[in-house]
Write a protein that holds these residues in place. Structure first.
Motif, mmCIF file in Angstrom:
data_model
loop_
_atom_site.group_PDB
_atom_site.id
_atom_site.type_symbol
_atom_site.label_atom_id
_atom_site.label_comp_id
_atom_site.label_asym_id
_atom_site.label_seq_id
_atom_site.Cartn_x
_atom_site.Cartn_y
_atom_site.Cartn_z
ATOM 1 N N PHE A 1 -9.364 9.561 -14.190
ATOM 2 C CA PHE A 1 -11.119 10.440 -13.806
ATOM 3 C C PHE A 1 -11.626 11.404 -12.318
ATOM 4 C CE2 PHE A 1 -12.448 6.613 -15.760
ATOM 5 C CZ PHE A 1 -12.573 6.776 -16.782
ATOM 6 N N GLY A 2 -10.400 12.410 -12.238
ATOM 7 C CA GLY A 2 -9.815 13.066 -11.102
ATOM 8 C C GLY A 2 -11.867 13.187 -10.123
ATOM 9 N N ILE A 3 -11.967 12.062 -9.811
ATOM 10 C CA ILE A 3 -12.770 11.093 -8.818
ATOM 11 C C ILE A 3 -12.047 12.400 -7.410
ATOM 12 C CG2 ILE A 3 -14.572 10.179 -7.278
ATOM 13 C CD1 ILE A 3 -14.202 8.270 -10.505
ATOM 14 N N ALA A 4 -12.717 12.983 -6.454
ATOM 15 C CA ALA A 4 -12.883 13.724 -5.094
ATOM 16 C C ALA A 4 -13.031 12.332 -3.942
ATOM 17 C CB ALA A 4 -12.640 14.877 -5.001
ATOM 18 N N GLY A 5 -12.368 12.504 -3.003
ATOM 19 C CA GLY A 5 -11.978 12.039 -1.721
ATOM 20 C C GLY A 5 -11.167 11.367 -1.101
ATOM 21 N N THR A 6 -11.643 10.663 -0.411
ATOM 22 C CA THR A 6 -10.666 9.942 0.682
ATOM 23 C C THR A 6 -11.308 8.253 0.836
ATOM 24 O OG1 THR A 6 -9.824 12.014 1.482
ATOM 25 C CG2 THR A 6 -8.751 9.449 2.918
ATOM 26 N N LEU A 7 -9.520 7.109 0.133
ATOM 27 C CA LEU A 7 -10.151 6.083 0.372
ATOM 28 C C LEU A 7 -9.551 5.342 1.369
ATOM 29 C CD1 LEU A 7 -10.801 3.684 -0.790
ATOM 30 C CD2 LEU A 7 -9.153 3.328 -2.109
ATOM 31 N N LYS A 8 -9.984 4.522 2.397
ATOM 32 C CA LYS A 8 -9.615 3.918 3.354
ATOM 33 C C LYS A 8 -9.045 2.542 3.306
ATOM 34 C CE LYS A 8 -9.518 7.608 7.240
ATOM 35 N NZ LYS A 8 -9.635 7.890 8.647
ATOM 36 N N ILE A 9 -8.138 1.852 3.034
ATOM 37 C CA ILE A 9 -7.830 0.283 3.731
ATOM 38 C C ILE A 9 -7.408 -0.146 4.505
ATOM 39 C CG2 ILE A 9 -7.078 -2.131 2.238
ATOM 40 C CD1 ILE A 9 -6.889 0.125 -0.266
ATOM 41 N N LEU B 1 0.695 -1.186 -0.206
ATOM 42 C CA LEU B 1 0.278 -0.203 -0.109
ATOM 43 C C LEU B 1 1.220 1.576 -0.083
ATOM 44 C CD1 LEU B 1 -2.950 -1.426 2.313
ATOM 45 C CD2 LEU B 1 -3.528 -0.241 -0.226
ATOM 46 N N ARG B 2 1.950 1.325 0.929
ATOM 47 C CA ARG B 2 2.889 2.743 0.471
ATOM 48 C C ARG B 2 3.510 2.400 -0.517
ATOM 49 N NH1 ARG B 2 5.964 1.605 5.875
ATOM 50 N NH2 ARG B 2 4.145 2.826 7.502
ATOM 51 N N ALA B 3 3.759 1.360 -2.067
ATOM 52 C CA ALA B 3 3.619 1.200 -2.626
ATOM 53 C C ALA B 3 2.997 1.915 -3.511
ATOM 54 C CB ALA B 3 4.803 0.247 -2.990
ATOM 55 N N GLU B 4 2.033 1.985 -3.133
ATOM 56 C CA GLU B 4 0.313 2.241 -4.299
ATOM 57 C C GLU B 4 0.175 3.727 -3.660
ATOM 58 O OE1 GLU B 4 -1.233 1.304 -6.453
ATOM 59 O OE2 GLU B 4 -0.420 -0.721 -6.677
ATOM 60 N N GLY B 5 0.999 4.742 -2.900
ATOM 61 C CA GLY B 5 0.965 5.710 -2.750
ATOM 62 C C GLY B 5 0.484 6.097 -1.407
ATOM 63 N N PHE B 6 -0.087 5.136 -0.632
ATOM 64 C CA PHE B 6 -1.318 5.236 0.934
ATOM 65 C C PHE B 6 -0.041 5.583 1.438
ATOM 66 C CE2 PHE B 6 -3.873 2.926 -1.986
ATOM 67 C CZ PHE B 6 -5.094 3.263 -1.491
ATOM 68 N N GLY C 1 -10.430 -4.102 -4.984
ATOM 69 C CA GLY C 1 -11.593 -3.415 -6.071
ATOM 70 C C GLY C 1 -11.309 -1.618 -5.069
ATOM 71 N N ALA C 2 -10.813 -2.204 -4.042
ATOM 72 C CA ALA C 2 -10.280 -0.689 -3.489
ATOM 73 C C ALA C 2 -8.583 -0.074 -4.906
ATOM 74 C CB ALA C 2 -9.323 -0.416 -1.951
ATOM 75 N N LEU C 3 -7.577 -0.644 -5.385
ATOM 76 C CA LEU C 3 -6.643 -0.047 -6.388
ATOM 77 C C LEU C 3 -7.703 0.230 -7.076
ATOM 78 C CD1 LEU C 3 -3.655 -2.744 -5.881
ATOM 79 C CD2 LEU C 3 -4.059 -0.295 -4.654
ATOM 80 N N ALA C 4 -8.951 -0.671 -7.880
ATOM 81 C CA ALA C 4 -8.981 -0.583 -9.217
ATOM 82 C C ALA C 4 -9.647 1.124 -8.913
ATOM 83 C CB ALA C 4 -10.394 -1.458 -9.176
ATOM 84 N N VAL C 5 -10.759 1.438 -8.301
ATOM 85 C CA VAL C 5 -11.084 2.182 -8.008
ATOM 86 C C VAL C 5 -9.904 4.071 -7.119
ATOM 87 C CG1 VAL C 5 -11.336 2.319 -5.142
ATOM 88 C CG2 VAL C 5 -13.002 3.221 -6.703
ATOM 89 N N LYS C 6 -9.681 2.878 -6.683
ATOM 90 C CA LYS C 6 -7.953 4.411 -6.815
ATOM 91 C C LYS C 6 -7.732 4.445 -7.877
ATOM 92 C CE LYS C 6 -3.416 5.130 -4.867
ATOM 93 N NZ LYS C 6 -2.922 5.042 -6.036
ATOM 94 N N TYR D 1 -11.247 -2.635 4.174
ATOM 95 C CA TYR D 1 -10.413 -3.889 4.649
ATOM 96 C C TYR D 1 -10.029 -5.510 4.684
ATOM 97 C CZ TYR D 1 -14.544 -6.381 6.646
ATOM 98 O OH TYR D 1 -15.177 -6.931 6.932
ATOM 99 N N VAL D 2 -9.667 -5.623 5.066
ATOM 100 C CA VAL D 2 -8.397 -6.877 4.351
ATOM 101 C C VAL D 2 -8.270 -7.820 5.752
ATOM 102 C CG1 VAL D 2 -7.382 -5.688 2.611
ATOM 103 C CG2 VAL D 2 -5.936 -5.975 4.583
ATOM 104 N N GLU D 3 -8.419 -8.940 5.464
ATOM 105 C CA GLU D 3 -8.240 -9.909 6.936
ATOM 106 C C GLU D 3 -7.040 -10.994 6.149
ATOM 107 O OE1 GLU D 3 -12.059 -11.875 7.781
ATOM 108 O OE2 GLU D 3 -12.524 -9.559 8.785
ATOM 109 N N TYR D 4 -6.452 -11.579 7.243
ATOM 110 C CA TYR D 4 -5.559 -12.447 6.449
ATOM 111 C C TYR D 4 -5.021 -13.203 8.117
ATOM 112 C CZ TYR D 4 -3.664 -7.615 8.696
ATOM 113 O OH TYR D 4 -3.360 -6.850 9.300
ATOM 114 N N ASP D 5 -6.190 -12.979 9.074
ATOM 115 C CA ASP D 5 -5.508 -14.457 9.608
ATOM 116 C C ASP D 5 -6.042 -16.090 9.198
ATOM 117 O OD1 ASP D 5 -8.208 -13.344 10.042
ATOM 118 O OD2 ASP D 5 -8.246 -14.463 12.475
ATOM 119 N N ALA D 6 -5.076 -16.480 10.088
ATOM 120 C CA ALA D 6 -5.478 -18.326 9.565
ATOM 121 C C ALA D 6 -6.267 -19.088 10.334
ATOM 122 C CB ALA D 6 -4.486 -18.594 8.286
#
Length: 530
Positions: free
Chosen positions: A138-146, A50-55, A127-132, A83-88
């Motif tokens: 398209f210059g869509i305004a807002g804040t995306l949180k993951i 996510l840091r590499a993606e600019g978050f 889905g989150a990276l696609a909408v980012k 949100y993401v989960e990752y526990d096994a």
């Protein structure tokens, strides 16, 4: 794609164009297979990505070492989250193969992804990276949180994030889970959301065993091998467990569909000797239809702990792990998300996936089916129809079913619960597949990737609507205000059940991978021959 606007088409195309990357990324998380509170590699992978993606990423959010909060801003606009989960899950170590076998170098008792949370997280990330990408194009305004939400299997992270204020600025949130029971397949939840989840640890200690009985006058040595010893912590845990089974038998038939499950974290001592076991710990996960039920059951368990401690010359204490609220419905969000699922379509399993499923059936001694996947996995169920079918399985008075900690989002902003089919096999009459089959299908790319694509596209399309369609977000907000009696803090609003200064019980002996002089090992146990 007739009738779809350019922005939404861009989101869906992004998912198609990045299908191979998402599949490869999923394999990384699936093979990490780290259990609750110990998802060090998995959370670090997401933080780096996510840091590499600019978050902007806050690692260790809420005081949880394996949680995070990632945020990307594109000007003034709504704040929308997923949100993401990752526990096994310990005891479910299965290779991504068509026969029962653990992952290479591990015992079958090591963790594996069951739901699988690995694919849950990758769907939401996609889905989150696609909408980012669409917001940038398209210059869509807002804040995306993951959010990175660890330890869902003990219902830990979301109640903690909520109590510490992380959801306070959200305008809407999207929750996704792979299907885990019929008829909740390829749908969104209408009214019957998940219920209350309590998780707590009981610790028994025997700190002064020499005081149990007067010392032997012939041998005042405290650890005399001929002297009587205090029963100690092992006996306390066993008595406590037995009393709780009596509680389950006595209360379960009379108070509706609730349950609890247990996991022993610590027992006794390293070697069997004539020494008093000094400490034992057992964790309980309680699922109920109401906070009142949970409190009653929890109080009875406290009484059982007191009785067990007195009978075994021990002290006891209770440590809270989590308290999650029941879910709050939002029909506007449920319908808007389901509309996107209709647009995207249910998962489809191709010839490669069918061949994998047929090979599993042959390896189990079954005749391979021409169509091995459950028909329900490839068709949609409207949220209203799913609700009708769910209610047929429940007492009329019951409001919630099963548990998850996502409901903590629902009390802070309009939230949808999306359910998309994971690969599930049809069975011959009277046959039940062993658990390893579902676990393996969740790790084989040909069988799990269709779910990631369908869910990820639906998540991305819904996030896009929340940023670009005022009617969708406003309708969801109006409903949220009505259901809470005025929004957060309103007359019908339910506050977080944990205090703001809650201390995360990360220090306990949760199952984990460890590095020793013998290399990396799993703690219960590492290899079958040990």
């Amino acid at each position: 794609m007739g009738g779809i606007d350019n922005q939404k088409k861009f989101v869906l195309d992004w998912m198609d164009n990045h299908a191979k990357e998402l599949s490869d990324w999923h394999q990384v998380i699936w093979h990490f297979a780290e259990p609750a509170f110990r998802e060090y590699k998995s959370s670090a992978w997401y933080v780096e990505k996510l840091r590499a993606e600019g978050f902007e990423v806050e690692a260790g959010s809420g005081g949880m070492p394996t949680a995070f909060m990632a945020m990307w801003r594109n000007g003034a606009g709504p704040t929308v989250a997923t949100y993401v989960e990752y526990d096994a899950v310990p005891g479910n170590c299965q290779a991504a193969t068509t026969r029962q076998e653990p992952r290479k170098g591990l015992s079958k008792y090591a963790p594996g992804h069951t739901d699988p949370h690995s694919a849950l997280g990758m769907s939401a990330l996609g889905g989150a990276l696609a909408v980012k990408a669409a917001m940038e194009r398209f210059g869509i305004a807002g804040t995306l949180k993951i959010f990175g939400e660890p330890a869902e299997k003990v219902r830990a992270s979301k109640p903690i994030h909520a109590a510490k204020g992380y959801y306070d600025d959200l305008d809407a949130a999207v929750s996704f889970h792979p299907a885990y029971m019929l008829p909740m397949v390829n749908t969104t939840i209408w009214d019957t959301h998940c219920g209350v989840g309590y998780n707590y640890i009981y610790t028994f200690t025997c700190d002064a065993p020499q005081d149990w009985i007067a010392s032997d006058k012939y041998s005042p040595i405290p650890q005399n091998h001929l002297a009587a010893r205090a029963p100690g912590a092992n006996d306390a845990l066993i008595h406590f467990y037995t009393l709780n089974e009596s509680l389950r038998r006595s209360m379960l038939p009379f108070t509706g569909l609730w349950s609890f499950n247990e996991a022993i974290l610590t027992a006794g001592q390293a070697t069997a000797d004539n020494l008093t076991p000094q400490i034992s710990q057992i964790d309980y996960m309680l699922r109920t239809d109401s906070i009142e039920q949970a409190e009653i059951i929890s109080n009875v368990m406290d009484n059982n702990a007191e009785a067990a401690a007195k009978a075994t010359f021990c002290k006891w204490k209770k440590t809270w792990v989590a308290k999650s609220r029941p879910g709050l419905a939002n029909h506007a969000m449920a319908q808007a998300t389901y509309d996107n699922l209709i647009l995207v379509g249910a998962p489809r399993w191709d010839e490669t996936a069918i061949s994998v499923a047929q090979e599993i059936q042959r390896n189990l001694g079954l005749a391979p089916m021409e169509k091995p996947f459950l028909p329900a996995t490839e068709r949609l169920t409207s949220p209203q129809e799913c609700e009708r079918l769910m209610r047929k399985q429940m007492p009329e008075w019951q409001r919630y079913l099963t548990s998850d900690d996502y409901p903590d989002y629902t009390w802070h902003c309009p939230t949808v619960r999306l359910i998309v089919a994971r690969p599930m096999l049809s069975a011959p009459q009277g046959y039940t597949y062993p658990d390893w089959v579902a676990n393996a299908l969740g790790g084989i790319p040909a069988t799990i990737d269709p779910m990631i694509q369908s869910a990820g596209k639906t998540i991305g399309a819904t996030l896009l609507d929340l940023f670009t369609r005022v009617d969708v977000l406003e309708a969801a907000k109006v409903e949220f205000e009505e259901r809470t009696g005025g929004g957060v803090g309103g007359s019908k609003w339910m506050a977080p059940l944990l205090p703001k200064d809650f201390k995360v019980p990360h220090q306990y002996r949760w199952p984990e991978y460890v590095t020793t002089a013998r290399g990396e090992e799993w703690t219960i146990p590492y290899r079958d021959d040990e």
